[in-house]
Design an enzyme around this catalytic site. Structure first.
Site, short mmCIF file in Angstrom:
data_model
loop_
_atom_site.label_atom_id
_atom_site.label_comp_id
_atom_site.label_asym_id
_atom_site.label_seq_id
_atom_site.Cartn_x
_atom_site.Cartn_y
_atom_site.Cartn_z
N GLY A 1 -12.68 22.91 85.70
CA GLY A 1 -13.42 21.97 86.59
C GLY A 1 -14.56 21.18 86.13
O GLY A 1 -15.30 20.62 86.76
N LYS B 1 -4.34 12.37 74.08
CA LYS B 1 -4.47 13.19 72.81
C LYS B 1 -3.53 12.49 71.74
O LYS B 1 -2.21 12.51 71.81
CB LYS B 1 -3.67 14.49 73.00
CG LYS B 1 -4.10 15.12 74.42
CD LYS B 1 -5.59 15.75 74.65
CE LYS B 1 -5.70 16.17 76.18
NZ LYS B 1 -7.15 16.46 76.43
N ASP C 1 -4.09 21.67 89.81
CA ASP C 1 -3.87 22.39 88.69
C ASP C 1 -3.36 23.70 89.06
O ASP C 1 -3.68 24.29 89.85
CB ASP C 1 -5.28 22.73 87.94
CG ASP C 1 -4.91 23.19 86.33
OD1 ASP C 1 -4.30 23.92 86.09
OD2 ASP C 1 -5.59 22.13 85.61
N ALA D 1 -8.63 22.32 86.02
CA ALA D 1 -8.88 23.64 85.71
C ALA D 1 -9.67 23.76 84.41
O ALA D 1 -9.16 22.97 83.27
CB ALA D 1 -8.16 24.68 86.07
C1 LIG Z 1 -7.99 20.47 79.09
S1 LIG Z 1 -7.74 21.29 80.41
C2 LIG Z 1 -8.55 20.50 81.66
C3 LIG Z 1 -9.82 20.58 81.55
C4 LIG Z 1 -10.83 19.91 82.75
N1 LIG Z 1 -10.80 18.54 82.72
C5 LIG Z 1 -12.20 20.30 82.91
O1 LIG Z 1 -13.28 19.52 82.65
O2 LIG Z 1 -12.48 21.71 83.07
C6 LIG Z 1 -6.07 20.71 80.82
C7 LIG Z 1 -5.35 21.39 82.15
O3 LIG Z 1 -4.44 20.58 82.59
C8 LIG Z 1 -3.57 21.63 83.13
N2 LIG Z 1 -2.17 21.14 83.21
C9 LIG Z 1 -1.40 20.76 82.11
N3 LIG Z 1 -0.35 20.38 82.78
C10 LIG Z 1 -0.27 20.24 84.01
C11 LIG Z 1 0.56 19.66 85.16
N4 LIG Z 1 1.88 19.26 84.57
N5 LIG Z 1 0.19 19.87 86.20
C12 LIG Z 1 -1.12 20.23 86.61
N6 LIG Z 1 -2.03 20.78 85.55
C13 LIG Z 1 -1.62 20.65 84.32
C14 LIG Z 1 -3.78 22.86 82.53
O4 LIG Z 1 -3.34 23.97 83.76
C15 LIG Z 1 -5.22 22.89 82.05
O5 LIG Z 1 -5.89 23.58 83.23
#
Ligand SMILES: C[S@@+](CC[C@H](N)C(=O)[O-])C[C@H]1O[C@@H](n2cnc3c(N)ncnc32)[C@H](O)[C@@H]1O
Length: 354
Positions: free
Chosen positions: A222, A304, A239, A220
């Site tokens: 996306g 990171k 997500d 998310a």
């Molecule tokens: C940096 S954002 C991703 C952005 C995405 N790549 C984009 O281009 O829009 C990180 C996402 O990882 C999700 N997240 C973090 N830990 C997670 C987990 N254990 N399982 C699923 N989602 C996770 C968060 O809810 C967040 O939406």
């Protein structure tokens, strides 16, 4: 000590120490002495090798330096370029180099101070290019060497070369990509750049085909999912957060609210990508497990890195992946790059090759 060849690697300002640590590690491994020079936030590292050029070029290469946006081999340096006539001394210095070039780039470090030279470049480069064409030093061959004029100040320029097969294809190593209107987040550019920066053309063609399946862990809103969906791949987006309407509207995405560290696909997929913000060692173990166990054939992921220990954290992640993959019975490839669109993170690519 008699230093006999020099390279300059460009980087994001603030990453000079990490880049110098990579030079030092490569030199130590090959038993070649050398020394790095940089200042904090200057945006590049100059490395002197106590070895002739051909030997130094076996010690480091652009694709092995994670923090390097570009790597050039310095052939000439001018320290006192006169403001009134820069063309004459530059043409004289270029005249001392051998061979012909496919393109010439005027470049600076990626700092605000250096960028003030850009209006001068706009005026000056057409003049220089036409002089080089007249002297038959420039010709239209994609595989011919790149000629770099790396200005660290209006007076100081390093003249370097690079082999296009061992260099970033972008001036200053900066991927200038257009933000797609329908993509929901700027991080979409990260994956777009990774496809160009970390995959060969053949790999792009075979792995980004319509109909293949991809899983996006931490998807998310996306941006990464959109990169697959708009190429016609079917994406499972994992997500607990909400996916953007523009991504759902592609009709290529199934959104599952689940924990990305736990969820597994029912059948093997071509791609898994992971942008979850987590400890680098945890992400490294997760992606290695997916490829080693055959859940996916290839993965692109972000690590990171902790600000003070970037190089160590990267090496730790690399070792964790090596350890898991070496008992997988598979042939595999692992690449890392600190991309232009990355900030405190780096992007990795791991793939089973057989
Ligand atoms: C940096 S954002 C991703 C952005 C995405 N790549 C984009 O281009 O829009 C990180 C996402 O990882 C999700 N997240 C973090 N830990 C997670 C987990 N254990 N399982 C699923 N989602 C996770 C968060 O809810 C967040 O939406």
């Amino acid at each position: 000590m008699d230093f006999t060849s020099r390279a300059i690697a460009y980087c994001r300002p603030g990453f000079e120490k990490d880049l110098a640590a990579e030079f030092a590690a490569k030199c130590a491994k090959s038993g070649v002495a050398g020394q790095s020079h940089s200042t904090p936030d200057c945006g590049f590292v100059l490395h002197e090798f106590d070895a002739p050029l051909e030997e130094a070029q076996r010690v480091v290469a652009y694709d092995q330096l994670v923090f390097a946006r570009q790597l050039i081999w310095v052939r000439e340096t001018i320290d006192d370029l006169p403001e009134k006539d820069r063309l004459t001394p530059l043409m004289a210095a270029i005249g001392r180099l051998h061979g012909r070039f496919g393109r010439v780039w005027a470049e600076t470090p990626d700092t605000n101070e250096a960028k003030t030279l850009s209006s001068f470049f706009k005026r000056f480069m057409p003049i220089l290019e036409s002089a080089l064409h007249d002297n038959k030093r420039l010709f239209d061959r994609p595989d011919a060497p790149n000629l770099h004029l790396f200005f660290t100040s209006p007076k100081r320029v390093f003249i370097g070369t690079s082999d296009p097969s061992q260099a970033s294809p972008w001036p200053m190593g900066i991927a200038r990509l257009r933000m797609p209107r329908e993509a929901p987040s700027r991080s979409t550019l990260k994956l777009a750049e990774a496809f160009f920066g970390l995959l060969s053309e053949d790999e792009r063609k075979s792995s980004l085909r319509a109909g293949l399946k991809a899983v996006d862990l931490g998807a998310a809103p996306g941006g990464w999912t959109w990169q697959f969906a708009h190429r016609g791949l079917l994406v499972t987006a994992i997500d607990n957060g909400t996916m953007a309407e523009s991504v759902r509207a592609t009709g290529m995405v199934e959104h599952i609210r689940a924990d990305g560290f736990v969820w597994k696909p029912p059948r093997p997929v071509e791609w898994m990508v992971c942008d979850m913000v987590e400890q680098p060692s945890r992400v490294a173990q997760l992606v290695a497990e997916w490829v080693a166990s055959g859940r996916c054939r290839r993965t692109m992921f972000n690590l990171k890195l902790p600000m003070k220990k970037r190089h160590e954290a990267l090496e730790q992640a690399r070792n964790l992946i090596y350890r898991r993959m070496s008992v997988s019975g598979r042939d595999w490839t692992l690449r890392f790059k600190h991309l232009y669109h990355d900030r405190e993170e780096i992007t990795g690519y791991l793939a089973a090759t057989k």
